[in-house]
Write a protein that holds these residues in place. Structure first.
Motif, PDB file in Angstrom:
ATOM      1  N   MET A   1       0.834  -1.195   0.000  1.00 44.01           N
ATOM      2  CA  MET A   1       0.000   0.000   0.000  1.00 44.01           C
ATOM      3  C   MET A   1       0.872   1.250   0.000  1.00 44.01           C
ATOM      4  O   MET A   1       2.020   1.208   0.447  1.00 44.01           O
ATOM      5  CB  MET A   1      -0.917   0.006   1.224  1.00 44.01           C
ATOM      6  CG  MET A   1      -1.936  -1.120   1.241  1.00 44.01           C
ATOM      7  SD  MET A   1      -3.115  -0.963   2.605  1.00 44.01           S
ATOM      8  CE  MET A   1      -2.028  -1.181   4.017  1.00 44.01           C
ATOM      9  N   LYS A   2       0.297   2.343  -0.501  1.00 47.96           N
ATOM     10  CA  LYS A   2       1.028   3.605  -0.577  1.00 47.96           C
ATOM     11  C   LYS A   2       0.298   4.680   0.223  1.00 47.96           C
ATOM     12  O   LYS A   2      -0.927   4.725   0.272  1.00 47.96           O
ATOM     13  CB  LYS A   2       1.163   4.074  -2.035  1.00 47.96           C
ATOM     14  CG  LYS A   2       2.037   3.202  -2.918  1.00 47.96           C
ATOM     15  CD  LYS A   2       2.135   3.819  -4.314  1.00 47.96           C
ATOM     16  CE  LYS A   2       3.134   3.061  -5.191  1.00 47.96           C
ATOM     17  NZ  LYS A   2       2.661   1.704  -5.508  1.00 47.96           N
ATOM     18  N   THR A   3       1.071   5.566   0.829  1.00 50.55           N
ATOM     19  CA  THR A   3       0.510   6.737   1.481  1.00 50.55           C
ATOM     20  C   THR A   3       0.330   7.835   0.442  1.00 50.55           C
ATOM     21  O   THR A   3       1.275   8.171  -0.284  1.00 50.55           O
ATOM     22  CB  THR A   3       1.421   7.223   2.615  1.00 50.55           C
ATOM     23  OG1 THR A   3       1.543   6.193   3.610  1.00 50.55           O
ATOM     24  CG2 THR A   3       0.868   8.492   3.259  1.00 50.55           C
ATOM     25  N   LEU A   4      -0.873   8.387   0.343  1.00 47.67           N
ATOM     26  CA  LEU A   4      -1.134   9.438  -0.626  1.00 47.67           C
ATOM     27  C   LEU A   4      -0.255  10.650  -0.340  1.00 47.67           C
ATOM     28  O   LEU A   4       0.068  10.947   0.816  1.00 47.67           O
ATOM     29  CB  LEU A   4      -2.602   9.876  -0.576  1.00 47.67           C
ATOM     30  CG  LEU A   4      -3.616   9.066  -1.385  1.00 47.67           C
ATOM     31  CD1 LEU A   4      -3.789   7.670  -0.823  1.00 47.67           C
ATOM     32  CD2 LEU A   4      -4.964   9.803  -1.418  1.00 47.67           C
ATOM     33  N   LYS A   5       0.107  11.350  -1.397  1.00 47.72           N
ATOM     34  CA  LYS A   5       0.885  12.578  -1.267  1.00 47.72           C
ATOM     35  C   LYS A   5      -0.067  13.768  -1.117  1.00 47.72           C
ATOM     36  O   LYS A   5      -1.121  13.815  -1.736  1.00 47.72           O
ATOM     37  CB  LYS A   5       1.781  12.763  -2.488  1.00 47.72           C
ATOM     38  CG  LYS A   5       2.872  11.699  -2.608  1.00 47.72           C
ATOM     39  CD  LYS A   5       3.710  11.873  -3.859  1.00 47.72           C
ATOM     40  CE  LYS A   5       2.991  11.350  -5.090  1.00 47.72           C
ATOM     41  NZ  LYS A   5       3.887  11.310  -6.280  1.00 47.72           N
ATOM     42  N   GLY A   6       0.338  14.732  -0.319  1.00 43.02           N
ATOM     43  CA  GLY A   6      -0.496  15.917  -0.152  1.00 43.02           C
ATOM     44  C   GLY A   6      -0.270  16.575   1.190  1.00 43.02           C
ATOM     45  O   GLY A   6       0.557  16.118   1.992  1.00 43.02           O
ATOM     46  N   PRO A   7      -1.005  17.643   1.456  1.00 42.28           N
ATOM     47  CA  PRO A   7      -2.070  18.210   0.623  1.00 42.28           C
ATOM     48  C   PRO A   7      -1.537  19.080  -0.516  1.00 42.28           C
ATOM     49  O   PRO A   7      -0.549  19.778  -0.361  1.00 42.28           O
ATOM     50  CB  PRO A   7      -2.876  19.055   1.610  1.00 42.28           C
ATOM     51  CG  PRO A   7      -1.876  19.464   2.651  1.00 42.28           C
ATOM     52  CD  PRO A   7      -0.919  18.317   2.775  1.00 42.28           C
ATOM     53  N   HIS A 323      -7.123  13.455   6.454  1.00 40.30           N
ATOM     54  CA  HIS A 323      -7.714  12.290   5.787  1.00 40.30           C
ATOM     55  C   HIS A 323      -6.672  11.371   5.154  1.00 40.30           C
ATOM     56  O   HIS A 323      -6.992  10.226   4.826  1.00 40.30           O
ATOM     57  CB  HIS A 323      -8.724  12.735   4.725  1.00 40.30           C
ATOM     58  CG  HIS A 323     -10.072  13.046   5.288  1.00 40.30           C
ATOM     59  ND1 HIS A 323     -10.372  14.253   5.885  1.00 40.30           N
ATOM     60  CD2 HIS A 323     -11.212  12.302   5.378  1.00 40.30           C
ATOM     61  CE1 HIS A 323     -11.626  14.241   6.295  1.00 40.30           C
ATOM     62  NE2 HIS A 323     -12.150  13.075   6.005  1.00 40.30           N
ATOM     63  N   ILE A 324      -5.460  11.859   4.938  1.00 37.68           N
ATOM     64  CA  ILE A 324      -4.424  11.000   4.363  1.00 37.68           C
ATOM     65  C   ILE A 324      -4.049   9.922   5.375  1.00 37.68           C
ATOM     66  O   ILE A 324      -3.726  10.222   6.532  1.00 37.68           O
ATOM     67  CB  ILE A 324      -3.195  11.821   3.954  1.00 37.68           C
ATOM     68  CG1 ILE A 324      -3.539  12.704   2.739  1.00 37.68           C
ATOM     69  CG2 ILE A 324      -2.016  10.912   3.613  1.00 37.68           C
ATOM     70  CD1 ILE A 324      -2.411  13.631   2.309  1.00 37.68           C
ATOM     71  N   ILE A 325      -4.099   8.703   4.935  1.00 38.65           N
ATOM     72  CA  ILE A 325      -3.805   7.560   5.800  1.00 38.65           C
ATOM     73  C   ILE A 325      -2.347   7.173   5.632  1.00 38.65           C
ATOM     74  O   ILE A 325      -1.905   6.816   4.534  1.00 38.65           O
ATOM     75  CB  ILE A 325      -4.707   6.365   5.446  1.00 38.65           C
ATOM     76  CG1 ILE A 325      -6.177   6.724   5.676  1.00 38.65           C
ATOM     77  CG2 ILE A 325      -4.307   5.123   6.244  1.00 38.65           C
ATOM     78  CD1 ILE A 325      -7.138   5.711   5.088  1.00 38.65           C
TER      79      ILE A 325
END
Length: 351
Positions: A1-7, A323-325
């Protein structure tokens, strides 16, 4: 799994004539002060904050932009050619309205305007490569949109002809992006021939399943047309390469519903809202994207009928960050692991 980039934040709705919104450098300072770490950059238009043609021709220019942003703790998430992509395919009913998206020298000349748009989108492929980007945000344009509702009855072959032409126009652009190593992410959007999963599948078939024909996921547009935006991720997650974090609400009544009754945005049953003010289940969306190894950015696109844009931007960065997990590197029950023993496994199965 990948951690989303952001914000990240899409700057299109914030560019203006007054500081700090009139230049990329000052916009970057403003965005960084709010907690953003990525910028999606609009291109095209007389007041563009990013010179697309220069970027396509100059590695030094791209390095200067990237370096300036890096000094502020920022990076480019994607370039956007939403306006130019729209002009790749325009039904004559919209010629005069969409002329505003093009430079003065091609207005009133649909063929010249379309050729300019194609050059622009191809330039974005090269510029994206120079910036080290892997995804690009755009619109598909539309030839069949005026015939969305099947009344009067559509002539046999009309939709097929429209999508065949759309695919013909986009295929060389997709090839240019393939050469650059960048995905074309179509924002599935009303007013585009690619406005839901069914239309995207039709187009994808006609471009031979092109590996660069990918998707920008924006759940707000699916709320307004009452499409299951979570099931959409299950269906198309392998093609989702960009993500607009945008909220919306749909509250039909006895007077109007999905079509909106030609009302303004405040009065429509379906309207865009600032993050957290609408009905989108972002917890479920971020969970699905993490589970499916979405490799890209979570980018705020602010559009709201009620709230001031600067308030929406200020609230957006912490909303996305929360919200980024941060995905786990191991299973929660690894503490109880009994290890791997092939012989024991066979005994447990009675083999």
């Amino acid at each position: 799994m990948k951690t989303l980039k952001g914000p990240g934040i899409f700057l299109a709705q914030f560019v203006g004539a007054e500081p700090p919104f009139d230049r990329l450098e000052t916009l970057a300072d403003w965005a960084a002060s709010l907690g953003y770490v990525g910028l999606q950059l609009p291109t095209g238009g007389a007041d563009s904050i990013f010179d697309l043609e220069r970027a396509a021709g100059s590695q030094a220019y791209c390095d200067d932009v990237a370096g300036m942003l890096a000094d502020k703790g920022l990076q480019v998430t994607e370039l956007s050619t939403h306006l130019q992509g729209q002009l790749v395919a325009v039904h004559p009913a919209y010629d005069e309205l969409f002329d505003a998206f093009a430079p003065a020298e091609v207005r009133g000349r649909p063929q010249a305007r379309q050729e300019w748009a194609v050059r622009q989108v191809k330039a974005a492929a090269v510029a994206s490569r120079r910036l080290g980007l892997s995804a690009h945000a755009t619109f598909s344009g539309a030839l069949a949109w005026p015939y969305l509702y099947p009344w009067p009855q559509r002539p046999a072959g009309l939709v097929e002809e429209a999508f065949g032409e759309l695919a013909r126009r986009w295929r060389p652009i997709l090839d240019a992006f393939d050469e650059a190593g960048v995905d074309v992410c179509y924002e599935i959007h009303p007013g585009e021939d690619l406005h839901d999963g069914a239309t995207y599948e039709r187009f994808l078939d006609l471009v031979g399943g092109h590996p660069r024909a990918c998707l920008l996921y924006d759940p707000s547009h699916f709320v307004l047309q009452q499409l299951d935006y979570l099931a959409y991720i299950d269906l198309y997650h392998e093609r989702i390469r960009a993500f607009h974090v945008k909220d919306a609400e749909f509250r039909p009544d006895g007077r109007s519903g999905v079509y909106g009754g030609y009302q303004g945005w405040v009065e429509r049953p379906g309207r865009f809202r600032s993050l957290g003010d609408g009905q989108v289940d972002f917890g479920a969306i971020f969970s699905k994207l993490a589970a499916y190894d979405y490799p890209g950015w979570a980018v705020l696109e602010w559009e709201c009928a009620l709230k001031h844009p600067e308030d929406g931007a200020r609230e957006g960065a912490p909303f996305i960050r929360d919200h980024i997990i941060r995905v786990t590197p191991h299973a929660f029950d690894d503490f109880a692991s009994a290890g791997t023993d092939a012989a024991r496994n066979r005994r447990l199965l009675g083999l």
